[in-house]
Design a protein around this motif. Structure first.
Motif, short mmCIF file in Angstrom:
data_model
loop_
_atom_site.label_atom_id
_atom_site.label_comp_id
_atom_site.label_asym_id
_atom_site.label_seq_id
_atom_site.Cartn_x
_atom_site.Cartn_y
_atom_site.Cartn_z
N GLU A 43 0.84 -1.20 0.00
CA GLU A 43 0.00 0.00 0.00
C GLU A 43 0.88 1.25 0.00
N ARG A 46 1.83 1.86 -3.48
CA ARG A 46 0.72 2.48 -4.23
C ARG A 46 0.65 3.98 -3.92
N GLU A 54 -5.69 -0.18 -2.44
CA GLU A 54 -6.74 -1.21 -2.37
C GLU A 54 -7.50 -1.08 -1.05
N ASN A 55 -6.78 -0.74 -0.01
CA ASN A 55 -7.43 -0.52 1.27
C ASN A 55 -7.80 0.96 1.35
N GLY A 293 -2.73 -6.93 -7.44
CA GLY A 293 -3.66 -5.91 -7.92
C GLY A 293 -3.03 -4.98 -8.95
N ASN A 294 -3.14 -3.68 -8.71
CA ASN A 294 -2.69 -2.70 -9.69
C ASN A 294 -1.19 -2.45 -9.66
N LYS A 321 -7.06 2.32 -12.55
CA LYS A 321 -6.47 1.50 -11.45
C LYS A 321 -4.96 1.63 -11.39
N GLN B 32 -14.26 -4.97 -6.37
CA GLN B 32 -14.31 -6.18 -5.54
C GLN B 32 -15.72 -6.35 -5.06
#
Lengths: 349, 356
Positions: A43, A46, A54-55, A293-294, A321, B32
């Motif tokens: 994270e 990111r 994502e979070n 993920g991304n 994303k 999601q």
């Protein structure tokens, strides 16, 4: 002491840097990286690269670490500061030089692909990751030789059969055999690793020498100057890699093969690469698992395109994303190296 | 699997949100699947702890609601040091220090830049993208406008005192998503006058440590006046030398030497003589500092008074430098230490493809 904190922080302030403030930030950073939680570092990557987290609560949680050490640190208007701090967190995690450091360096290298360089704050962090991967790709393929335990160093009391001497000798022998066992285990592990290194080298050499692509079922010299060729050749090479990080000179080995296909000046976009993947998906036998993920743009493109179907839709979702432009052209060898890195990450970790 | 809960939205097939939002801000889009509790179907009748008020409390507040309600907006006056510092923490900014003796044209240059953005659709392939200090710009430029009832346009002298800052955000004409926030210092010439005479003052000038650009204004009109040119040169270069010698200006700061009021230089008598003098200034600065600093020389006419010069001549070169260079924009190509490769025991690691 976090050496690059001062340098990193300069961009976020007009005033001079307060030692007390830096100390508090450093303390918080140490707290973040101590548990070695990869999901938090992901994270941070990111946040550092400006990709969506994502979070959705991560930024607040991340801010919370620093606010705990410094109650005067306000959340309002702290976006740049948090991005800088996330970069320092990543850098410090890599510097810990633990098992997970290679994984994190690899993720950062992969995730920064296609990102507009002008948006990256403190490019030193990415440079450090590349350097770390380069150094480790070499050191992982060079094994040290361990000297065996010297039996002559044992100071056994010979001749004396008294219970005390026998007990002392027994303890010495016990310790010695434990060390011997450990040394033996290390040596076996070392030798296994060395064999693995040599096998990888041998496979790569023979793959180049063989000059045939099993995916497209053609001699390399007969392959077309297309994105499919790049993907098929790269995938075959990636399958030969058994040690992470991938060889520092993967590009050079690939160039030997691509040289025969006339691909030198070719530029490929992520969109074209995804299209190549779609055309070759059955032959590639590529398992599209993605827990990153991304952070893995190529895999993300493959998966998003497959899930969504319509080109306009998947492109829109993908670009939002990953903050990557699907139409941007890359040197074929760079996109090949990116695929190798993503393939290694997804399969090794 | 991605989904959008907004009824009728076809973002998953067309990529276009029915509300015209980007998917990363749309509250209905999710990539999601989430198990959301449907409050209407929750069996609250059988819940012994339930009462009507709790149901209201249990509804999660709209997270964006409070952000929309209260949004702090700067009033438009010059930014104080604290305001500018706060702004610098929130987004990437370029700090441009406008330095020079009094009346050298520091403030006028920025006002002219604003004016160009106001009258042209774009300038230097950039468009105006906002400013937190528009009111300040308006106040400062008042004396240059017809409403001021002056015969000739002027700019009021910047008052001595605490440093203030002006803000200008510009975006690329071809890609409006690529924007740059420029923060200009609004520091009086008197402050720089005192800086050049005191090493301690220079060391206390902390803005210098952070500056992306240090723009030194030399009044060309003074440089083309025999009785004043030596002092003008000494004053101007003195500011630069003092800051560099005190260690305030780091090599990461880009330096621009601006010969302001260039129209007055070009139209002066004995121009050849003064040109040689100017050449000496340039050589002196280059000899002393060009190995360590990135230095550019610009001839500027913010507001032409003589000759046939366009308004803002030279500003295009300046603004392009400010936007394209930052103290912290490292050369984005990687700088790797490859000694481990050359020292490697294995030929495999040392292999390099050389197609020669």
């Amino acid at each position: 002491m976090i050496l690059n904190l001062t340098k990193s922080y300069k961009i976020a302030t007009l005033s001079g840097l307060n030692e007390d403030l830096l100390s508090k930030r450093a303390k918080a950073i140490t707290t973040i990286i101590k548990p070695k939680k990869i999901d938090i570092i992901q994270e941070c990557i990111r946040l550092y690269l400006g990709k969506p987290n994502e979070n959705s609560e991560f930024i607040e949680e991340f801010y919370g670490f620093f606010h705990k050490e410094d109650g005067m640190f306000l959340r309002e208007d702290s976006e740049l500061e948090l991005r800088i701090l996330s970069g320092v967190v990543i850098s410090e995690f890599i510097k810990k030089d633990i098992f997970e450091s290679i994984q994190v360096a690899l993720i950062l290298k992969i995730a920064s692909f296609g990102i507009d360089s002008s948006t990256i704050i403190n490019n030193d962090v990415i440079n450090e990751a590349h350097q770390y991967l380069l150094d480790n790709s070499i050191s992982e393929r060079e094994s040290d030789v361990h000297d065996p335990v010297d039996l002559k160093t044992l100071a056994l009391k010979e001749g004396d059969t008294s219970p005390e001497s026998v007990s002392a000798n027994f303890s010495l022998l016990q310790g010695f055999f434990k060390s011997l066992q450990k040394s033996h285990e290390n040596e076996v592990s070392n030798l296994k690793h060395k064999i693995q290194v040599l096998q990888e080298e041998s496979d790569i050499h023979w793959w180049i020498f063989r000059g045939f692509n099993s995916i497209l079922e053609k001699p390399v010299g007969e392959l077309d100057n297309t994105s499919e060729t790049v993907l098929a050749v790269t995938k075959e090479f990636a399958d030969l890699i058994t040690i992470s990080p991938p060889p520092n000179n993967s590009k050079d080995f690939l160039k030997i093969v691509f040289h025969k296909t006339g691909l030198e000046d070719k530029k490929i976009s992520i969109l074209e690469f995804e299209s190549a993947f779609k055309n070759l998906s059955e032959k590639l036998n590529l398992h599209l698992k993605n827990t990153y993920g991304n952070l893995v743009p190529l895999y993300s493109a493959f998966i998003t395109a497959k899930e969504i179907g319509t080109e306009a839709a998947w492109i829109s979702i993908f670009e939002a994303k990953t903050k990557t432009n699907v139409q941007e052209k890359f040197e074929y060898i760079d996109i090949a190296e990116q695929f190798i890195a993503e393939y290694t990450l997804v399969n090794f970790y | 699997m991605a989904e959008c809960k907004e009824e009728g939205c076809s973002v998953l097939t067309t990529g276009k949100c029915i509300n015209g939002l980007e998917i990363d801000v749309c509250p209905h889009y999710s990539d999601q699947y989430e198990n959301n509790v449907d409050l209407e179907e929750s069996n609250t009748d059988n819940d012994p702890d339930f009462n009507g008020e709790d149901a209201v409390d249990d509804i999660a507040p709209d997270k964006n609601h409070s952000e929309i309600r209260y949004k702090e907006i700067h009033r438009g006056t010059a930014l104080s040091f604290d305001d500018a510092n706060k702004f610098a923490k929130s987004t990437q900014t370029r700090l441009v220090i406008l330095a020079g003796m009094p009346n050298a044209g520091k403030t006028t240059s920025i006002l002219s830049l604003l004016h160009l953005f106001a009258i042209k659709p774009s300038f230097a392939k950039l468009i105006f993208a906002g400013s937190k200090t528009l009111l300040d710009f308006e106040e400062k430029s008042h004396l240059s406008k017809i409403d001021s009832e002056r015969i000739e346009p002027e700019t009021a002298r910047t008052l001595s005192g605490a440093s203030n800052f002006m803000h200008l955000k510009v975006a690329m004409k071809d890609d409006v998503n690529k924007s740059t926030d420029l923060i200009f210092t609004d520091i009086s010439g008197e402050t720089f006058d005192s800086l050049k005479n005191s090493t301690q003052e220079c060391r206390n000038f902390i803005l210098g440590n952070r500056a992306d650009h240090f723009v030194l204004f030399l009044d060309s009109q003074m440089l083309s006046t025999m009785s004043k040119r030596a002092a003008t040169k000494a004053d101007g270069i003195g500011i630069l030398n003092s800051l560099i010698d005190a260690g305030t200006l780091s090599p990461h700061t880009h330096i621009q030497i601006v010969f302001s009021k260039w129209d007055l230089f070009e139209t002066t008598k004995n121009k050849d003589n003064h040109e040689q003098f100017l050449e000496n200034i340039i050589n002196e600065i280059n000899t002393k500092h060009s190995t360590k600093y990135n230095i550019a020389f610009v001839k500027l006419i913010s507001r032409p008074k003589k000759g046939d010069f366009e308004f803002g001549h030279g500003l295009e070169d300046l603004v392009k430098l400010w936007v394209s260079h930052s103290a912290f924009s490292t050369n984005q190509s990687l700088k790797l230490d490859k000694s481990k490769i050359s020292n490697s025991r294995r030929q495999f690691s040392r292999f390099e493809f050389n197609n020669k």
